[in-house]
Design a protein around this motif. Structure first.
Motif, short mmCIF file in Angstrom:
data_model
loop_
_atom_site.label_atom_id
_atom_site.label_comp_id
_atom_site.label_asym_id
_atom_site.label_seq_id
_atom_site.Cartn_x
_atom_site.Cartn_y
_atom_site.Cartn_z
N THR A 325 0.66 -1.26 0.07
CA THR A 325 0.06 -0.08 -0.01
C THR A 325 1.00 1.30 -0.05
O THR A 325 0.55 1.89 -0.77
CB THR A 325 -0.92 0.00 1.24
OG1 THR A 325 -1.68 -1.09 1.34
CG2 THR A 325 -1.78 1.21 1.17
N GLU A 326 2.01 1.17 0.86
CA GLU A 326 2.81 2.37 0.82
C GLU A 326 3.45 2.59 -0.41
O GLU A 326 3.72 3.77 -0.87
CB GLU A 326 3.97 2.25 1.81
CG GLU A 326 3.40 2.39 3.54
CD GLU A 326 4.21 1.79 4.44
OE1 GLU A 326 4.23 2.44 5.48
OE2 GLU A 326 5.26 1.11 4.06
N LEU A 327 3.89 1.62 -1.04
CA LEU A 327 4.68 1.64 -2.43
C LEU A 327 3.67 2.04 -3.28
O LEU A 327 3.95 2.85 -4.31
CB LEU A 327 5.08 0.04 -2.81
CG LEU A 327 6.54 -0.14 -2.49
CD1 LEU A 327 6.97 -1.65 -2.98
CD2 LEU A 327 7.55 0.82 -2.96
N GLY A 393 -0.92 14.95 -2.25
CA GLY A 393 -0.10 13.65 -2.62
C GLY A 393 1.11 14.02 -2.29
O GLY A 393 1.86 13.09 -1.90
N THR A 394 1.75 15.09 -2.31
CA THR A 394 3.04 15.20 -1.96
C THR A 394 3.50 15.22 -0.41
O THR A 394 4.51 14.63 0.04
CB THR A 394 3.53 16.59 -2.54
OG1 THR A 394 2.76 17.71 -2.11
CG2 THR A 394 3.61 16.63 -3.91
N ALA A 398 5.84 12.56 1.46
CA ALA A 398 6.75 12.75 2.56
C ALA A 398 6.55 12.20 3.88
O ALA A 398 7.36 11.45 4.38
CB ALA A 398 6.53 14.35 2.98
N HIS A 399 5.14 12.13 4.10
CA HIS A 399 4.67 11.07 5.48
C HIS A 399 5.36 9.70 5.29
O HIS A 399 5.76 9.21 6.28
CB HIS A 399 3.33 11.18 5.43
CG HIS A 399 2.99 10.29 6.57
ND1 HIS A 399 2.97 10.74 8.00
CD2 HIS A 399 2.11 9.16 6.60
CE1 HIS A 399 2.47 9.79 8.56
NE2 HIS A 399 1.78 8.76 7.79
N ILE A 400 5.19 9.08 4.06
CA ILE A 400 5.54 7.71 4.10
C ILE A 400 7.17 7.46 3.93
O ILE A 400 7.52 6.85 4.94
CB ILE A 400 5.17 7.09 2.77
CG1 ILE A 400 3.61 6.97 2.62
CG2 ILE A 400 5.96 5.85 2.30
CD1 ILE A 400 2.87 6.61 1.27
N GLY A 406 13.23 7.79 6.38
CA GLY A 406 14.29 8.30 5.31
C GLY A 406 14.24 9.66 4.89
O GLY A 406 13.91 10.67 5.81
N ILE A 407 14.80 10.13 3.69
CA ILE A 407 15.02 11.53 3.68
C ILE A 407 14.47 11.96 2.08
O ILE A 407 14.41 10.98 1.42
CB ILE A 407 16.49 12.21 3.51
CG1 ILE A 407 17.50 11.30 2.43
CG2 ILE A 407 16.87 12.36 5.07
CD1 ILE A 407 18.62 11.87 2.63
N TYR A 408 13.93 13.15 1.84
CA TYR A 408 13.28 13.21 0.37
C TYR A 408 13.85 14.93 -0.10
O TYR A 408 14.01 15.58 0.85
CB TYR A 408 11.72 13.02 0.52
CG TYR A 408 11.06 14.09 1.30
CD1 TYR A 408 10.76 15.54 0.93
CD2 TYR A 408 10.71 13.62 2.55
CE1 TYR A 408 9.78 16.30 1.67
CE2 TYR A 408 10.13 14.70 3.48
CZ TYR A 408 9.75 15.88 2.80
OH TYR A 408 9.28 16.78 3.83
N GLN A 409 13.41 15.13 -1.27
CA GLN A 409 13.88 16.38 -1.71
C GLN A 409 12.98 16.57 -3.03
O GLN A 409 12.82 15.65 -3.90
CB GLN A 409 15.28 16.71 -1.94
CG GLN A 409 15.48 17.94 -2.51
CD GLN A 409 16.96 18.28 -2.82
OE1 GLN A 409 17.42 17.32 -3.52
NE2 GLN A 409 17.45 19.34 -2.49
N PHE A 410 12.29 17.78 -2.75
CA PHE A 410 11.61 18.19 -4.27
C PHE A 410 12.42 19.41 -4.77
O PHE A 410 12.56 20.41 -3.92
CB PHE A 410 10.14 18.62 -3.97
CG PHE A 410 9.30 17.64 -3.53
CD1 PHE A 410 8.52 16.73 -4.61
CD2 PHE A 410 8.91 17.15 -2.07
CE1 PHE A 410 7.57 15.61 -4.05
CE2 PHE A 410 8.14 16.23 -1.69
CZ PHE A 410 7.56 15.22 -2.76
#
Length: 423
Positions: A325-327, A393-394, A398-400, A406-410
């Motif tokens: 589901t997360e994927l 959606g974004t 980010a929440h997942i 983990g880390i993320y970047q837009f």
């Protein structure tokens, strides 16, 4: 002599009442050990109070109360019971404020009966009643407001703090209040009025923030449910493909019959229809992970529909730390946003999405780049949208990623919108 003895008893009950209310408001757990410690604290404070009264007298003991009782109580709550300092201080100040109602009722009874004994007796009786009412109806609500946020806690403690200062300045350290000074009489009603309206305004703002947070949370939950539903649909399509391949012998038998009759045109038409059906329900294979294959296959079809060039480079094992589901939510939101950004570009040759995914040191790495027509606007590191129902959606993505540490970047670079994540 009787008046003095009852007065001392009243003084003791006042101390116990204030300590117990402070403990309740500070949220100390009612364990056997804590009850023993609190009982010891009460006995210790009673002893200190009695010694101070014996040596210094009642009037001076009252003036020293902040140093011999209140401040030590705040320190004990903060250091021993590990309560935040602001909650400890406000709990003690509120406990002092709660003594005002028994004091007022005792005063009325003393005036009505013209007796100091009546004042003390009614005070003691009211202390027990006040304790019951506060514990049953008030403490829980006040406690919830205190732990909601430091801001609401400090705001809630404003009135007890000002009352504490006002009472000591005008009634204990001086006699200004009882002298009838007009400023002293008007001070507390004015202070309460101001704090009432400030509290209403700030509480409304805080309520709106909580409502917005809950609305976003509901939207994220809805997206996860939709992702789960979409994933089930994709799996159902996969099952149709398996069934279709299982029935291939029937198709071959039909083709053999048409061939024996020399019906070449009918064979061509049948093969064209069968090929189209197979393409529609057969997921493309990009990596060993079936969930990722299903999701990318679905969005590859959508990209083709919008004449968007989708380039895929995916190297993933069958098992990942993310749930299906997360994927689905993570990839679906990312690819849907990418398609949405590309579909309005007038020049078809400039509509493209590049998807790269791989696993490194048991972590999922994602790099998605797409062209766009309108440059996105960012707020606190996330792209925002003015369209109704968009923008969640974004936040879900980010929440997942954050959920998995983990880390993320837009970001934007060389005319491309880029989403990168490692988790």
């Amino acid at each position: 002599m009787i008046v003095t003895v009852i007065g001392l008893i009243r003084f003791g009950f006042s101390l116990l009442f204030g300590v117990v209310i402070s403990v309740l408001l500070s949220g100390i757990k009612s364990t056997r050990k804590n009850k023993f410690i609190i009982s010891f604290i009460c006995i210790y404070f009673l002893f200190v109070q009695f010694v101070s009264w014996w040596i210094l007298g009642l009037d001076l003991t009252s003036k020293l109360y902040p140093l011999i009782i209140h401040l030590p109580m705040i320190v004990i709550l903060s250091l021993y019971f590990k309560c935040p300092w602001h909650i400890s201080a406000i709990s003690v100040l509120t406990g002092y404020l709660c003594c005002q109602v028994p004091r007022w009722i005792g005063f009325l009874a003393g005036a009505a009966f013209d007796s100091k004994i009546a004042d003390h007796v009614f005070y003691i009786i009211t202390v027990f009643l006040a304790y019951y009412l506060l514990k049953r109806y008030v403490v829980k609500s006040v406690r919830q407001l205190m732990i909601k946020s430091p801001k609401s806690c400090l705001l809630l403690g404003g009135v007890p703090l000002f009352y504490y200062i006002f009472d000591y300045v005008t009634a204990i350290y001086t006699n200004v209040l009882y002298s009838g000074a007009e400023w002293a009489v008007q001070f507390m009603p004015s202070t309460i009025s101001v704090f009432y309206f400030v509290f209403v305004i700030l509480y409304y703002i805080e309520t709106q923030k909580q409502a917005d947070f809950q609305r976003e949370r509901d939207m994220l939950d809805t997206q996860l449910r939709q992702a789960k539903t979409e994933l089930e649909s994709l799996r159902q399509i996969q099952q149709y493909g398996v069934a279709y391949r299982h029935d291939m012998r029937h198709h071959l038998a039909l083709l053999q019959g048409l061939a024996s009759k020399g019906l070449i045109d009918e064979i061509k038409e049948y093969l064209k229809t069968a090929q189209s059906d197979m393409d529609a329900i057969t997921p493309m294979r990009f990596c060993e992970n079936e969930t990722v294959n299903l999701i990318i296959s679905s969005f590859a079809a959508k990209a083709k529909q919008w004449e968007i060039t989708l380039t895929v480079d995916v190297k993933l094992p069958n098992l990942l730390t993310f749930t299906d589901t997360e994927l689905c939510s993570l990839l679906s939101n990312a690819l849907e946003n990418a398609i949405h950004a590309c579909q309005n570009i007038a020049d078809i040759s400039k509509r493209y999405i590049k998807l790269r995914m791989y696993s490194k040191n048991s972590k999922l790495c994602i790099d998605i780049r797409n062209s766009y027509q309108t440059e996105p606007v960012f707020h606190q590191g996330l792209p925002v949208s003015n369209e109704q129902g968009h923008g969640y959606g974004t936040k879900s993505m980010a929440h997942i990623v954050e959920k998995h540490g983990g880390i993320y970047q837009f970001s934007i670079k060389d005319g491309l919108f880029i989403f990168q994540a490692t988790a």
